[in-house]
Design a protein around this motif. Structure first.
Motif, PDB file in Angstrom:
ATOM      1  N   ARG A   1       0.928  -1.252   0.095  1.00  0.00           N
ATOM      2  CA  ARG A   1       0.016  -0.026  -0.032  1.00  0.00           C
ATOM      3  C   ARG A   1       0.878   1.411   0.012  1.00  0.00           C
ATOM      4  NH1 ARG A   1      -4.722  -1.517   4.313  1.00  0.00           N
ATOM      5  NH2 ARG A   1      -5.330  -3.388   3.268  1.00  0.00           N
ATOM      6  N   GLU A   2       1.883   1.081   0.857  1.00  0.00           N
ATOM      7  CA  GLU A   2       2.769   2.535   0.921  1.00  0.00           C
ATOM      8  C   GLU A   2       3.358   2.850  -0.660  1.00  0.00           C
ATOM      9  OE1 GLU A   2       5.559   2.342   4.016  1.00  0.00           O
ATOM     10  OE2 GLU A   2       3.948   2.409   5.547  1.00  0.00           O
ATOM     11  N   LEU A   3       3.855   1.615  -1.203  1.00  0.00           N
ATOM     12  CA  LEU A   3       4.491   1.818  -2.634  1.00  0.00           C
ATOM     13  C   LEU A   3       3.417   2.381  -3.737  1.00  0.00           C
ATOM     14  CD1 LEU A   3       7.220  -1.101  -2.980  1.00  0.00           C
ATOM     15  CD2 LEU A   3       7.464   1.288  -3.148  1.00  0.00           C
ATOM     16  N   ALA A   4       2.204   1.835  -3.468  1.00  0.00           N
ATOM     17  CA  ALA A   4       1.166   2.171  -4.283  1.00  0.00           C
ATOM     18  C   ALA A   4       0.900   3.685  -4.108  1.00  0.00           C
ATOM     19  CB  ALA A   4       0.125   1.313  -3.954  1.00  0.00           C
ATOM     20  N   ALA A   5       0.845   3.912  -2.925  1.00  0.00           N
ATOM     21  CA  ALA A   5       0.551   5.508  -2.508  1.00  0.00           C
ATOM     22  C   ALA A   5       1.578   6.457  -2.712  1.00  0.00           C
ATOM     23  CB  ALA A   5       0.333   5.551  -1.038  1.00  0.00           C
ATOM     24  N   GLU A   6       2.683   5.932  -2.651  1.00  0.00           N
ATOM     25  CA  GLU A   6       3.791   6.819  -3.140  1.00  0.00           C
ATOM     26  C   GLU A   6       3.914   7.117  -4.766  1.00  0.00           C
ATOM     27  OE1 GLU A   6       8.704   6.779  -3.136  1.00  0.00           O
ATOM     28  OE2 GLU A   6       7.676   5.548  -1.743  1.00  0.00           O
ATOM     29  N   TYR A   7       3.715   5.800  -5.481  1.00  0.00           N
ATOM     30  CA  TYR A   7       3.704   5.819  -6.859  1.00  0.00           C
ATOM     31  C   TYR A   7       2.480   6.766  -7.530  1.00  0.00           C
ATOM     32  CZ  TYR A   7       4.955   3.813 -11.286  1.00  0.00           C
ATOM     33  OH  TYR A   7       5.464   3.499 -12.724  1.00  0.00           O
ATOM     34  N   LEU A   8       1.479   6.653  -6.805  1.00  0.00           N
ATOM     35  CA  LEU A   8       0.072   7.230  -7.154  1.00  0.00           C
ATOM     36  C   LEU A   8       0.497   8.842  -7.025  1.00  0.00           C
ATOM     37  CD1 LEU A   8      -3.058   5.110  -6.120  1.00  0.00           C
ATOM     38  CD2 LEU A   8      -2.507   6.259  -8.319  1.00  0.00           C
ATOM     39  N   SER A   9       1.187   9.455  -5.929  1.00  0.00           N
ATOM     40  CA  SER A   9       1.350  10.606  -5.822  1.00  0.00           C
ATOM     41  C   SER A   9       2.367  11.115  -6.848  1.00  0.00           C
ATOM     42  CB  SER A   9       2.027  10.693  -4.477  1.00  0.00           C
ATOM     43  OG  SER A   9       2.347  12.032  -4.138  1.00  0.00           O
ATOM     44  N   ASP A  10       3.441  10.594  -7.017  1.00  0.00           N
ATOM     45  CA  ASP A  10       4.466  11.115  -8.327  1.00  0.00           C
ATOM     46  C   ASP A  10       3.693  11.027  -9.661  1.00  0.00           C
ATOM     47  OD1 ASP A  10       6.203  11.316  -6.231  1.00  0.00           O
ATOM     48  OD2 ASP A  10       7.539   9.556  -6.609  1.00  0.00           O
ATOM     49  N   PHE A  11       2.873   9.904  -9.758  1.00  0.00           N
ATOM     50  CA  PHE A  11       2.204   9.598 -10.972  1.00  0.00           C
ATOM     51  C   PHE A  11       1.131  10.906 -11.404  1.00  0.00           C
ATOM     52  CE2 PHE A  11      -0.980   7.550 -13.607  1.00  0.00           C
ATOM     53  CZ  PHE A  11      -0.251   7.369 -14.938  1.00  0.00           C
ATOM     54  N   ALA A  12       0.447  11.413 -10.145  1.00  0.00           N
ATOM     55  CA  ALA A  12      -0.363  12.476 -10.383  1.00  0.00           C
ATOM     56  C   ALA A  12       0.074  13.815 -10.669  1.00  0.00           C
ATOM     57  CB  ALA A  12      -1.107  12.450  -9.098  1.00  0.00           C
ATOM     58  N   GLU A  13       1.608  14.013 -10.057  1.00  0.00           N
ATOM     59  CA  GLU A  13       2.344  15.158 -10.198  1.00  0.00           C
ATOM     60  C   GLU A  13       2.702  15.092 -11.617  1.00  0.00           C
ATOM     61  OE1 GLU A  13       6.252  17.219  -8.603  1.00  0.00           O
ATOM     62  OE2 GLU A  13       5.369  15.763  -7.408  1.00  0.00           O
ATOM     63  N   LEU A  14       3.186  13.988 -12.349  1.00  0.00           N
ATOM     64  CA  LEU A  14       3.672  13.816 -13.376  1.00  0.00           C
ATOM     65  C   LEU A  14       2.678  13.941 -14.588  1.00  0.00           C
ATOM     66  CD1 LEU A  14       6.248  13.400 -15.271  1.00  0.00           C
ATOM     67  CD2 LEU A  14       5.478  10.948 -15.480  1.00  0.00           C
ATOM     68  N   ILE A  15       1.220  13.653 -14.191  1.00  0.00           N
ATOM     69  CA  ILE A  15       0.181  13.922 -15.351  1.00  0.00           C
ATOM     70  C   ILE A  15      -0.130  15.284 -15.281  1.00  0.00           C
ATOM     71  CG2 ILE A  15      -2.166  13.389 -15.672  1.00  0.00           C
ATOM     72  CD1 ILE A  15      -0.404  10.912 -16.306  1.00  0.00           C
TER      73      ILE A  15
END
Length: 201
Positions: free
Chosen positions: A26-40
């Motif tokens: 879950r922590e990796l998923a949340a971290e990835y989603l946060s960076d992914f949202a910033e990139l988008i």
């Protein structure tokens, strides 16, 4: 041209998020989603712009690299080397112009390499040009092509699209791709040199 560069990366990123969720990380998923949202968000903002400042281009590149590092089994030592003479906020470049070359270095040169893996990005001024160098100590283009052919991987158009973009900006711009070798003559990585006419805000 920019819109053709992004879908493959987006697809892989969403698959990575799905994998983290399925593995209950879950922590990796949340971290990835946060960076992914910033990139988008950055990609959407920059899609309206013909040019952005070099500082924003590098910031977006760092976000992209943090996403890819999470997907890789072993980390890659990434170094940004920026000459003091480079005006990060004043110099303008085309959005996402470096990402395809960095992606190539990560997934074709470095991901198949054993041992220490390095990626160096450097920026300097030369005459009336900004010189961007992307250098990796990966397996080299020839070995990477063999692996790509055996795996049946699809042909990527990102590099060719980016070349079109760079040359369309100015015919004096140039891209050089250099194969690196060690003292024994064995492949020791690849260096990409991108030379673009200086534009200022």
């Amino acid at each position: 041209l920019r819109s053709q560069m992004n879908p493959h990366f987006m697809f892989n990123s969403l698959n990575s998020i799905k994998l983290f969720i399925l593995k209950n990380e879950r922590e990796l998923a949340a971290e990835y989603l946060s960076d992914f949202a910033e990139l988008i968000r950055d990609i959407l903002n920059y899609s309206k712009e013909e040019f952005i400042c070099l500082d924003d281009e590098i910031k977006t590149l760092k976000t992209y690299l943090s996403l890819e590092q999470l997907r890789l089994t072993n980390p890659i030592d990434v170094e940004f080397k920026i000459d003091p003479s480079v005006d990060m906020r004043g110099l303008l470049v085309q959005p996402l112009i470096l990402q395809p070359f960095v992606e190539n270095a990560l997934w074709h040169g470095l991901s198949h390499k054993e041992g220490e893996r390095k990626l160096r990005l450097s920026f300097r001024l030369e005459d009336n040009f900004l010189i961007c160098e992307i250098e990796d100590n990966g397996i080299g283009r020839e070995s990477a092509q063999i692996i790509k052919t055996r795996s049946g991987a699809r042909r990527s158009h990102g590099i060719n699209i980016t070349k079109e973009r760079i040359y369309s900006q100015n015919s004096d711009n140039s891209i050089s791709i250099i194969d690196l070798f060690d003292d024994k003559g064995d492949p020791a990585g690849t260096k990409v040199i991108i030379k673009v006419r200086i534009l200022t805000s």
